[in-house]
Design an enzyme around this catalytic site. Structure first.
Site, short mmCIF file in Angstrom:
data_model
loop_
_atom_site.label_atom_id
_atom_site.label_comp_id
_atom_site.label_asym_id
_atom_site.label_seq_id
_atom_site.Cartn_x
_atom_site.Cartn_y
_atom_site.Cartn_z
N TRP A 165 -26.97 21.67 -37.48
CA TRP A 165 -28.06 20.89 -36.89
C TRP A 165 -28.18 21.32 -35.43
CZ3 TRP A 165 -27.55 17.33 -32.76
CH2 TRP A 165 -28.77 16.81 -32.33
N GLU B 119 -29.86 20.90 -41.45
CA GLU B 119 -30.31 19.50 -41.25
C GLU B 119 -31.53 19.40 -40.35
OE1 GLU B 119 -27.31 17.15 -39.28
OE2 GLU B 119 -28.42 15.28 -39.51
N LYS C 281 -34.81 17.08 -38.56
CA LYS C 281 -34.91 15.83 -37.81
C LYS C 281 -36.35 15.63 -37.39
CE LYS C 281 -32.74 13.55 -33.89
NZ LYS C 281 -31.47 13.32 -33.24
N ASP D 220 -30.23 13.52 -43.53
CA ASP D 220 -29.73 12.46 -42.67
C ASP D 220 -30.71 11.30 -42.80
OD1 ASP D 220 -29.49 10.75 -40.31
OD2 ASP D 220 -28.12 12.27 -39.51
N HIS E 8 -33.31 10.63 -40.15
CA HIS E 8 -34.14 11.72 -39.65
C HIS E 8 -35.51 11.82 -40.27
CE1 HIS E 8 -30.65 14.19 -37.76
NE2 HIS E 8 -30.63 12.92 -37.42
N HIS F 105 -26.10 12.77 -44.70
CA HIS F 105 -25.59 12.11 -43.51
C HIS F 105 -26.06 10.67 -43.62
CE1 HIS F 105 -24.70 15.50 -40.39
NE2 HIS F 105 -23.94 15.56 -41.47
N ASP G 192 -33.75 6.94 -34.84
CA ASP G 192 -32.49 7.51 -35.32
C ASP G 192 -31.33 6.96 -34.49
OD1 ASP G 192 -30.69 9.19 -36.62
OD2 ASP G 192 -31.06 10.86 -35.24
N ASP H 241 -28.50 5.61 -35.30
CA ASP H 241 -27.12 5.82 -35.77
C ASP H 241 -26.29 4.54 -35.74
OD1 ASP H 241 -26.89 8.75 -36.45
OD2 ASP H 241 -27.77 8.89 -34.46
N ASP I 170 -22.79 9.58 -40.97
CA ASP I 170 -23.16 10.01 -39.61
C ASP I 170 -23.73 8.84 -38.82
OD1 ASP I 170 -23.86 11.31 -37.32
OD2 ASP I 170 -25.49 12.47 -38.18
C1 RNT Z 1 -28.23 14.30 -34.87
C2 RNT Z 1 -27.73 14.70 -36.21
C3 RNT Z 1 -26.38 15.33 -36.24
C4 RNT Z 1 -25.40 14.61 -35.35
C5 RNT Z 1 -23.98 15.05 -35.53
C6 RNT Z 1 -23.13 14.62 -34.38
O1 RNT Z 1 -29.39 13.59 -34.92
O2 RNT Z 1 -27.76 13.62 -37.06
O3 RNT Z 1 -25.95 15.43 -37.54
O4 RNT Z 1 -25.46 13.24 -35.54
O5 RNT Z 1 -23.93 16.36 -35.79
ZN ZN Z 2 -26.90 13.90 -38.97
#
Ligand code: RNT
Ligand code: ZN
Length: 418
Positions: free
Chosen positions: A186, A225, A227, A258, A261, A285, A293, A295, A325
């Site tokens: 990513w 990955e 986003k 993810d 994302h 993820h 996003d 997290d 993630d």
């Molecule tokens: C970031 C991505 C990525 C990170 C990690 C730390 O938006 O999700 O995967 O969260 O690699």
């Molecule tokens: Zn991620």
């Protein structure tokens, strides 16, 4: 909870599920083979162990300053082991390049070698945790807004070299553990404001990836990955969903989904059955986006449940890798691992307990009412009894029993970190 109560509840649940054609013993067996790849970066707010480590960049952010984050490799390992002791089953560990065992050495990203991960390989063996890996494009003086898509050849080559070396490290991990190491790429590349040569950076990213993937490996697998946007990079993301799907399909690479994302109302679950027709495997993820996003810690919410249901309904358990993630710095970090992991497992268990054969019969016969009724009734089937049984069998706290344990570790260990 009394053991006998758990056993009795399980017996009742087994009978109820059997009446719908679902074998709970088999589900317990499948759950035993369901391995999460725990992201190492929840333990220390994505800081890593580079000697010259600076601020977190690349459009991602941890918020909160709850005390007790892991400050070094020993603390991080100790915290991960603590967390997994409250999570049923056996699991993998997902490392970022910045978590190498660099000791006092200053190792720039284009200099990293498998030897910097030798102690992780040994640690993984010792504790039965297989390793996955990630290249790290953020939090570095050369990160800027563009890495693998940077028109500056010097910077682009630096990141190509970094990513190539990461693949070699993943190969070493995979070979040592006798099981492929899943390596995720990513990069945050993008732009804050309107970009009028969008194709230029995408051409560069495509070329960089082709150069990175020129070497074939046998013990690692690549995933890529996408986003929607990063903080400060809101108008343009080079590695968008369309970019990586096109790339992944044309190059036969795994796609990483993810769950944070995509656009907030987009269903990630619905992507599974399309992507699996065109790419070999998927990496997840699992995260919880709150408005963006963000997290947040994964919970047993509808999007996560639907995602796992789709995987089960596609009979694709073996074609998906289950990374987590998220990075929440506002609550106990070990607790965050335990909550998120157990939530993901509960989603998978509920997905496995779905009376799929009966539902599909109704669907095929055009019996819409019956299908919807059974879907609704499934929600209140006694899945918690199966979950408790799973925890009991794996010798981990049943129900909220882990709260007091995490508090104890906090009192004795993490709260003492200043
Ligand atoms: C970031 C991505 C990525 C990170 C990690 C730390 O938006 O999700 O995967 O969260 O690699
Ligand atoms: Zn991620």
């Amino acid at each position: 909870m009394k053991e006998q109560n758990i056993l009795n509840a399980y017996d009742n649940a087994r009978e109820r599920y059997a009446a719908l054609g679902v074998d709970t013993d088999k589900v317990l067996e499948t759950m035993q083979n369901f391995h999460l790849s725990l992201h190492c970066w929840q333990a220390d707010d994505v800081m890593g162990f580079e000697r010259h480590a600076g601020a977190l960049t690349g459009g991602i952010q941890t918020t909160g300053n709850y005390p007790g984050r892991a400050r070094n490799i020993d603390e991080l390992r100790q915290d991960i082991l603590k967390a997994v002791s409250y999570i049923p089953g056996t699991h993998r560990l997902n490392l970022h390049e910045t978590y190498g065992d660099f000791k006092d050495e200053v190792v720039d990203r284009d200099q990293v070698e498998p030897r910097h991960f030798q102690s992780w390989i040994e640690w993984g063996k010792e504790h039965g945790m297989k390793l996955d890996f990630n290249s790290t494009s953020f939090s570095h003086p050369k990160s800027g807004n563009l890495t693998l898509s940077n028109p500056d050849e010097g910077i682009r080559n630096f990141w190509i070299e970094h990513t190539k070396r990461c693949r070699a490290i993943a190969e070493a991990m995979g070979e040592a553990q006798g099981d492929p190491c899943i390596m995720n790429i990513w990069v945050h590349d993008g732009s804050k404001d309107i970009t009028v040569n969008r194709i230029k950076y995408r051409e560069l990213l495509k070329d960089s990836l082709d150069r990175i993937f020129a070497t074939d490996y046998r013990h690692m697998k690549d995933c890529i990955e996408s986003k929607v946007f990063g903080i400060g990079l809101e108008s343009y993301t080079v590695g968008s969903n369309d970019f990586y799907i096109g790339y992944g399909v044309s190059r036969n690479k795994m796609i990483t989904l993810d769950t944070g994302h995509f656009h907030p109302t987009e269903s990630v679950a619905d992507k599974v059955s399309s992507l699996l027709l065109y790419v070999p495997e998927l990496m997840l993820h699992v995260s919880r986006p709150v408005r963006w996003d963000s997290d947040h810690v994964t919970i047993m919410d509808d999007p996560t449940l639907e995602l796992f249901q789709e995987i089960v309904r596609c009979h694709a358990l073996e074609r998906v890798h289950y990374g987590l993630d998220y990075f929440d710095a506002s609550i106990n970090r070990i607790g965050a691992y335990v909550i998120g992991s157990r939530a993901a497992q509960k989603c998978m268990m509920r997905a496995l307990l779905e009376p799929l054969a009966a539902l599909r019969q109704y669907e095929a016969a055009g019996q819409g009412f019956e299908r919807l009724a059974l879907l609704e009734e499934s929600k209140s089937m006694p899945w918690p009894a199966v979950w408790d049984m799973f925890c009991l069998k794996n010798n981990v706290p049943v129900g909220d029993g882990y709260i007091a344990e995490v508090e104890k570790y906090e009192a004795e260990v993490t709260s003492k970190r200043k």
